[in-house]
Design a protein around this motif. Structure first.
Motif, PDB file in Angstrom:
ATOM      1  N   LEU A   1       0.829  -1.216   0.000  1.00  0.00           N
ATOM      2  CA  LEU A   1       0.000   0.000   0.000  1.00  0.00           C
ATOM      3  C   LEU A   1       0.861   1.263   0.000  1.00  0.00           C
ATOM      4  O   LEU A   1       0.562   2.232  -0.695  1.00  0.00           O
ATOM      5  CB  LEU A   1      -0.924   0.010   1.214  1.00  0.00           C
ATOM      6  N   ILE A   2       1.928   1.219   0.768  1.00  0.00           N
ATOM      7  CA  ILE A   2       2.834   2.377   0.832  1.00  0.00           C
ATOM      8  C   ILE A   2       3.551   2.559  -0.502  1.00  0.00           C
ATOM      9  O   ILE A   2       3.588   3.652  -1.060  1.00  0.00           O
ATOM     10  CB  ILE A   2       3.857   2.215   1.978  1.00  0.00           C
ATOM     11  N   LYS A   3       4.116   1.484  -1.027  1.00  0.00           N
ATOM     12  CA  LYS A   3       4.918   1.571  -2.252  1.00  0.00           C
ATOM     13  C   LYS A   3       4.114   2.017  -3.464  1.00  0.00           C
ATOM     14  O   LYS A   3       4.625   2.729  -4.322  1.00  0.00           O
ATOM     15  CB  LYS A   3       5.599   0.225  -2.548  1.00  0.00           C
ATOM     16  N   CYS A   4       2.855   1.613  -3.557  1.00  0.00           N
ATOM     17  CA  CYS A   4       2.066   1.986  -4.739  1.00  0.00           C
ATOM     18  C   CYS A   4       1.462   3.379  -4.616  1.00  0.00           C
ATOM     19  O   CYS A   4       0.866   3.877  -5.569  1.00  0.00           O
ATOM     20  CB  CYS A   4       1.001   0.946  -5.036  1.00  0.00           C
ATOM     21  N   GLY A   5       1.602   4.014  -3.449  1.00  0.00           N
ATOM     22  CA  GLY A   5       1.126   5.383  -3.288  1.00  0.00           C
ATOM     23  C   GLY A   5      -0.236   5.498  -2.635  1.00  0.00           C
ATOM     24  O   GLY A   5      -0.757   6.604  -2.482  1.00  0.00           O
TER      25      GLY A   5
END
Length: 172
Positions: free
Chosen positions: A33-37
């Motif tokens: 969730l963090i990495k994809c924005g």
């Protein structure tokens, strides 16, 4: 999505971690969730990723409290868990952010890695979208195209000559 529909948007990172009590919210899913924005409104990606163990521990502590049906001595009525304390970390590099988006979503969301080059090149090269629109009109025409090489493959023809194929992508 169900939680957000039922009780409204998440006010903060703490609010999200308090309200989402699901076994599927683990380190790997939170990292994705963090990495994809998807969590950009709660903080910068590098900052959140470097604090991921703290985020998971905070969520698990609240989950344990809810499961035990006890309120924290310091938590009051908001289901406890204390206050989320995160350490400062530098921002993620632009190249990393874009690579994560491409890997996890399959496309670039925040910007295209070729966008900076596109500005520098200006109108001195044809854009791929323009060539695609022109179609048959461009047969036998020379064009200059600039882009990122996605795939390059060298083959040997039946006559023994080397031939190369490349797939390129520009900001269009």
């Amino acid at each position: 999505i169900e939680e957000r529909k039922a009780r409204g948007a998440f006010e903060s990172l703490e609010d999200l971690l308090r309200r989402i009590q699901d076994r599927d919210l683990n380190k790997k899913s939170l990292e994705s969730l963090i990495k994809c924005g998807a969590m950009d409104r709660f903080g910068e990606r590098g900052f959140l990723l470097n604090n991921i163990d703290t985020l998971c521990a905070f969520n698990k502590a609240i989950q344990r409290e809810v499961d035990s049906n006890q309120t924290s001595l310091f938590g009051g009525s908001d289901k406890g868990g204390g206050r989320l304390m995160l350490k400062p970390y530098p921002a993620a590099l632009k190249a990393d952010r874009l690579a994560w988006e491409k890997e996890l979503i399959g496309l670039y969301i925040s910007e295209h890695p070729f966008a900076d080059w596109s500005k520098r090149i200006g109108s001195s090269a044809s854009r791929i979208v323009e060539i695609n629109k022109a179609g048959a009109e461009m047969v036998s025409e020379w064009v200059v195209v600039c882009g990122m090489v996605l795939v390059a493959k060298k083959i040997i023809t039946k006559k023994g000559a080397a031939m190369g194929f490349a797939q390129i992508q520009d900001a269009t």
